[in-house]
Design a protein around this motif. Structure first.
Motif, mmCIF file in Angstrom:
data_model
loop_
_atom_site.group_PDB
_atom_site.id
_atom_site.type_symbol
_atom_site.label_atom_id
_atom_site.label_comp_id
_atom_site.label_asym_id
_atom_site.label_seq_id
_atom_site.Cartn_x
_atom_site.Cartn_y
_atom_site.Cartn_z
ATOM 1 N N GLY A 423 0.815 -1.200 0.000
ATOM 2 C CA GLY A 423 0.000 0.000 0.000
ATOM 3 C C GLY A 423 0.855 1.259 0.000
ATOM 4 O O GLY A 423 1.829 1.361 0.754
ATOM 5 N N PHE A 424 0.487 2.225 -0.858
ATOM 6 C CA PHE A 424 1.185 3.515 -0.948
ATOM 7 C C PHE A 424 0.164 4.623 -0.748
ATOM 8 O O PHE A 424 -0.911 4.609 -1.346
ATOM 9 N N ARG A 425 0.522 5.576 0.078
ATOM 10 C CA ARG A 425 -0.433 6.621 0.425
ATOM 11 C C ARG A 425 -0.427 7.787 -0.563
ATOM 12 O O ARG A 425 -1.383 8.540 -0.631
ATOM 13 N N HIS A 426 0.640 7.940 -1.331
ATOM 14 C CA HIS A 426 0.760 9.091 -2.226
ATOM 15 C C HIS A 426 1.132 8.619 -3.635
ATOM 16 O O HIS A 426 2.098 7.872 -3.816
ATOM 17 N N GLU A 427 0.371 9.062 -4.631
ATOM 18 C CA GLU A 427 0.619 8.652 -6.008
ATOM 19 C C GLU A 427 1.941 9.194 -6.545
ATOM 20 O O GLU A 427 2.490 8.666 -7.507
ATOM 21 N N SER A 428 2.451 10.255 -5.929
ATOM 22 C CA SER A 428 3.689 10.873 -6.413
ATOM 23 C C SER A 428 4.943 10.263 -5.782
ATOM 24 O O SER A 428 6.054 10.723 -6.045
ATOM 25 N N SER A 429 4.795 9.263 -4.959
ATOM 26 C CA SER A 429 5.944 8.688 -4.252
ATOM 27 C C SER A 429 6.913 8.024 -5.227
ATOM 28 O O SER A 429 6.501 7.193 -6.047
ATOM 29 N N PRO A 430 8.206 8.369 -5.159
ATOM 30 C CA PRO A 430 9.197 7.713 -6.021
ATOM 31 C C PRO A 430 9.238 6.204 -5.806
ATOM 32 O O PRO A 430 9.443 5.441 -6.754
ATOM 33 N N SER A 431 9.025 5.765 -4.561
ATOM 34 C CA SER A 431 9.064 4.333 -4.284
ATOM 35 C C SER A 431 7.901 3.596 -4.951
ATOM 36 O O SER A 431 7.994 2.397 -5.234
ATOM 37 N N LEU A 432 6.795 4.303 -5.214
ATOM 38 C CA LEU A 432 5.667 3.675 -5.899
ATOM 39 C C LEU A 432 6.052 3.301 -7.325
ATOM 40 O O LEU A 432 5.685 2.227 -7.819
ATOM 41 N N ALA A 433 6.788 4.184 -7.988
ATOM 42 C CA ALA A 433 7.217 3.877 -9.354
ATOM 43 C C ALA A 433 8.084 2.620 -9.387
ATOM 44 O O ALA A 433 7.965 1.781 -10.286
ATOM 45 N N VAL A 434 8.942 2.490 -8.378
ATOM 46 C CA VAL A 434 9.799 1.306 -8.292
ATOM 47 C C VAL A 434 8.950 0.056 -8.063
ATOM 48 O O VAL A 434 9.150 -0.981 -8.710
ATOM 49 N N ALA A 435 7.993 0.142 -7.159
ATOM 50 C CA ALA A 435 7.144 -1.011 -6.843
ATOM 51 C C ALA A 435 6.268 -1.395 -8.027
ATOM 52 O O ALA A 435 6.055 -2.585 -8.299
ATOM 53 N N TRP A 436 5.761 -0.386 -8.739
ATOM 54 C CA TRP A 436 4.920 -0.680 -9.899
ATOM 55 C C TRP A 436 5.726 -1.403 -10.978
ATOM 56 O O TRP A 436 5.257 -2.388 -11.567
ATOM 57 N N ALA A 437 6.935 -0.933 -11.241
ATOM 58 C CA ALA A 437 7.783 -1.612 -12.225
ATOM 59 C C ALA A 437 8.055 -3.055 -11.797
ATOM 60 O O ALA A 437 8.072 -3.976 -12.627
ATOM 61 N N TRP A 438 8.252 -3.251 -10.510
ATOM 62 C CA TRP A 438 8.482 -4.598 -9.972
ATOM 63 C C TRP A 438 7.243 -5.473 -10.166
ATOM 64 O O TRP A 438 7.330 -6.631 -10.569
ATOM 65 N N GLU A 439 6.049 -4.899 -9.899
ATOM 66 C CA GLU A 439 4.812 -5.662 -10.074
ATOM 67 C C GLU A 439 4.660 -6.150 -11.516
ATOM 68 O O GLU A 439 4.352 -7.323 -11.769
ATOM 69 N N VAL A 440 4.871 -5.250 -12.468
ATOM 70 C CA VAL A 440 4.736 -5.623 -13.885
ATOM 71 C C VAL A 440 5.774 -6.674 -14.266
ATOM 72 O O VAL A 440 5.474 -7.668 -14.937
ATOM 73 N N GLU A 441 7.004 -6.444 -13.810
ATOM 74 C CA GLU A 441 8.102 -7.363 -14.137
ATOM 75 C C GLU A 441 7.805 -8.777 -13.639
ATOM 76 O O GLU A 441 7.896 -9.757 -14.390
ATOM 77 N N GLN A 442 7.439 -8.908 -12.355
ATOM 78 C CA GLN A 442 7.202 -10.259 -11.811
ATOM 79 C C GLN A 442 5.955 -10.885 -12.409
ATOM 80 O O GLN A 442 5.892 -12.096 -12.607
ATOM 81 N N ARG A 443 4.941 -10.062 -12.718
ATOM 82 C CA ARG A 443 3.711 -10.620 -13.319
ATOM 83 C C ARG A 443 4.004 -11.187 -14.697
ATOM 84 O O ARG A 443 3.583 -12.308 -15.027
ATOM 85 N N LEU A 444 4.749 -10.444 -15.497
ATOM 86 C CA LEU A 444 5.082 -10.932 -16.834
ATOM 87 C C LEU A 444 6.055 -12.102 -16.773
ATOM 88 O O LEU A 444 5.969 -13.032 -17.588
ATOM 89 N N ASP A 445 6.968 -12.087 -15.797
ATOM 90 C CA ASP A 445 7.882 -13.224 -15.639
ATOM 91 C C ASP A 445 7.099 -14.497 -15.333
ATOM 92 O O ASP A 445 7.371 -15.568 -15.897
ATOM 93 N N GLY A 446 6.129 -14.383 -14.417
ATOM 94 C CA GLY A 446 5.334 -15.552 -14.065
ATOM 95 C C GLY A 446 4.515 -16.066 -15.232
ATOM 96 O O GLY A 446 4.437 -17.281 -15.471
ATOM 97 N N LEU A 447 3.897 -15.161 -15.975
ATOM 98 C CA LEU A 447 3.109 -15.575 -17.137
ATOM 99 C C LEU A 447 3.984 -16.167 -18.227
ATOM 100 O O LEU A 447 3.593 -17.125 -18.911
ATOM 101 N N THR A 448 5.186 -15.614 -18.380
ATOM 102 C CA THR A 448 6.112 -16.144 -19.395
ATOM 103 C C THR A 448 6.531 -17.569 -19.051
ATOM 104 O O THR A 448 6.669 -18.422 -19.936
ATOM 105 N N ARG A 449 6.716 -17.846 -17.756
ATOM 106 C CA ARG A 449 7.076 -19.213 -17.362
ATOM 107 C C ARG A 449 5.977 -20.200 -17.734
ATOM 108 O O ARG A 449 6.244 -21.332 -18.146
ATOM 109 N N VAL A 450 4.727 -19.762 -17.614
ATOM 110 C CA VAL A 450 3.616 -20.625 -18.012
ATOM 111 C C VAL A 450 3.635 -20.837 -19.521
ATOM 112 O O VAL A 450 3.465 -21.961 -20.013
ATOM 113 N N ILE A 451 3.859 -19.765 -20.258
ATOM 114 C CA ILE A 451 3.868 -19.851 -21.724
ATOM 115 C C ILE A 451 4.964 -20.792 -22.206
ATOM 116 O O ILE A 451 4.762 -21.578 -23.145
#
Length: 571
Positions: A423-451
């Motif tokens: 959970g992030f309280r502020h949309e402008s938080s620099p750490s949110l950008a890092v976490a969002w990139a991580w979310e996309v990366e791990q989600r696509l990595d997991g789906l790629t392993r299935v593929i």
């Protein structure tokens, strides 16, 4: 006789597939019979998995002092009691709390009637009072607290609330027919199950050991690593043709939710910081967010490790935590379909605001029931690996050092199989950008392993799509990327559903069979619980569950196990 026995095959399937206690994504697809053997011997607790952390039971302190009041099996576990009727017939077991109380199942007390007799060794006492929640119409409840007419010897047990991880080795003690002095049964914990996910499934470690059956109900379930009493036995699975080796326990947090008086004998970390219950509302205000979070919790087998929640959407996160907490009384009876999580599906919710990375790590480690060595620091324990859980961390961007929390605590947790809602309280938080990139990366990595498991034309096109999505995610904001990710995930799920089971590498099955052959040999020779064989078997089963599989590593580990069983030296 046992009042709660699940006999229908359809009921058994529902028990074994309900989630609530996290596993690594690959291991959730493993059938029950592959979670059987290769765990810690009950009479010789293994040294802590973290170098430098003292072994449980030797001065270690768990949570808020769990270790201090617990006795190991070597101390006799004198809090175990037998419940009999006036004629001396045994009906079940119980856990002594203090000197004048006993915790057991309500159906055991109901079977006996008014004259409940408690036996501890040569000491006998009678119940003169009881507080109980009977078996409710939906099969929840079934707990009872007895007050006795005299004091029992010893101080009684200390109950422990902690995250209950998959494959955790436990043992129980019961009084089945024709075993007058009682007998131990060794099991491993599986996922949340039973009515409303109130129970935890237990699987027998092998077919040659004692199994939980009539006479065990109400008995304490003891964690072999820490010596903690995690709950009580409630039911076994009865098969009309052969014993299935399946049973269920009621965890401490569920017991306390029904019988608050039991809380005075409970120690350990709570499942959620107080701020979550204080801000939770039963009503759903953001249906889309609530459905997305509940769906994420339920789809652990797709490899999703991280999901982020921002700003006002966090109101649904607080509601989700309260509804999943076994000890919470928040009810959402008229919630929209798909917005209510399974009870116990979140193991811990922590508020990171104004906390250091190590303080957050300490909260997580203690919830897992692991001793914290101040010389190492909790972050070091996390990096070394703890049992997988599902953890909510809110206020990441208001932690003392958000980047340190992400890199030194949260990423290592995910690497070892823990799933995270951040959970992030502020949309402008620099750490949110890092976490969002991580979310996309791990989600696509997991789906790629299935593929990658499906080398056909559809899979080839999806691999190309995955590459395109990685590029798009770098230039679009999360609200615009997430729908594309969800659509892509549905397409990947479609090829997985259409796949032929024969696509799984044949050699992987052969190696699994070979491991089973040598395991059977080890059991017959009574060496299966030897420390080196336990470690090798655990490693081999972990490799067999990994997706995609590393066949070379599987071959080497199975061969090493075979050599160890035959006591041959590598040539």
């Amino acid at each position: 006789m046992e009042r709660i026995s699940i006999a229908a095959a359809s009921s058994w399937h529902s028990q074994t597939t309900t989630r609530g206690v996290p596993r690594s994504p690959a291991s959730r697809r493993v059938q029950v019979n592959r979670i059987a053997v290769g765990h810690t011997p009950p009479f010789a607790p293994f040294e802590g998995l973290i170098p430098g952390v003292p072994r449980a039971g030797r001065g270690a302190s768990y949570g808020r002092g769990v270790g201090a009041g617990q006795r190991r099996l070597s101390d006799g576990e004198q809090w175990r009691v037998r419940l009999v009727d006036a004629e001396g017939r045994t009906h079940g077991a119980g856990v002594q709390l203090g000197q004048r109380h006993v915790l057991t199942c309500a159906h055991v007390v109901s079977d006996i009637g008014d004259d409940v007799v408690v036996q501890v060794g040569s000491t006998t006492a009678r119940a003169v009072g009881r507080k109980s929640v009977p078996v409710l119409p939906d099969r929840r409840g079934d707990v009872a607290l007895l007050e006795l007419d005299r004091e029992l010897p010893g101080a009684g047990a200390v109950l422990s609330r902690m995250a209950v991880s998959w494959d955790r080795a436990v043992h129980v003690f019961g009084f089945p027919a024709k075993v007058g002095d009682g007998v131990y049964a060794r099991t491993v914990l599986a996922g949340a199950a039973g009515p409303g996910s109130e129970w935890i499934q237990m699987n027998a470690r092998s077919t040659v050991e004692q199994r939980v059956r009539r006479g065990f109900s109400g008995g304490g379930v003891v964690d072999e690593q820490t010596g903690a009493v995690l709950g009580i036995v409630v039911s076994e699975y009865k098969d009309s043709t052969q014993p299935a080796g399946l049973s269920w326990m009621i965890p401490v947090e569920t017991i306390v939710s029904h019988l608050p008086d039991v809380d005075r004998w409970v120690t350990g970390e709570s499942a959620a910081d107080e701020v979550f219950s204080g801000k939770a509302e039963p009503g759903v205000t953001r249906v889309g967010v609530a459905k997305a979070l509940a769906d994420w919790l339920a789809r652990g087998d797709r490899g999703d490790v991280v999901i982020t929640v921002v700003g006002a959407d966090r109101s649904e996160l607080y509601r989700l935590v309260a509804l999943s907490d076994r000890g919470s009384r928040l009810v959402s009876s008229d919630a929209p379909e798909g917005t209510v999580p399974a009870v116990g599906s979140i193991d811990l919710a922590v508020d990171a605001a104004k906390r250091t990375a190590d303080q957050v790590a300490r909260r997580i480690v203690r919830r897992a029931g692991i001793a914290v060595d101040d010389r190492l620091g909790s972050s070091a324990v996390v990096r070394a690996g703890i049992p997988p859980m599902t953890v909510v961390v809110d206020g990441v961007d208001e932690a003392v050092h958000p980047d340190g929390l992400l890199n030194d605590v949260l990423r290592p947790l995910a690497d070892h199989g823990t799933r995270l809602i951040l959970g992030f309280r502020h949309e402008s938080s620099p750490s949110l950008a890092v976490a969002w990139a991580w979310e996309v990366e791990q989600r696509l990595d997991g789906l790629t392993r299935v593929i990658m498991r499906h080398p056909d034309d559809r899979a080839t096109k999806l691999r190309q799509r995955a590459t395109e999505l990685r590029i798009v995610a770098k230039r679009l904001d999360p609200p615009r990327v997430r729908p594309r990710l969800e659509k892509f995930a549905r397409e990947v799920a479609a090829i997985e559903a259409d796949a032929d089971p024969g696509d799984v590498p044949r050699e992987l099955h052969e190696q699994e069979k070979l491991l089973g052959v040598y395991l059977s040999e080890a059991v017959k020779r009574r060496i299966a619980e030897r420390a080196d064989l336990v470690a090798l078997h655990r490693t081999a089963t972990g490799l067999l569950r990994r997706s995609p599989p590393d066949l070379t590593a599987v071959r080497d580990t199975v061969l090493a196990y075979a050599r160890a069983v035959r006591q041959e030296e590598p040539k």
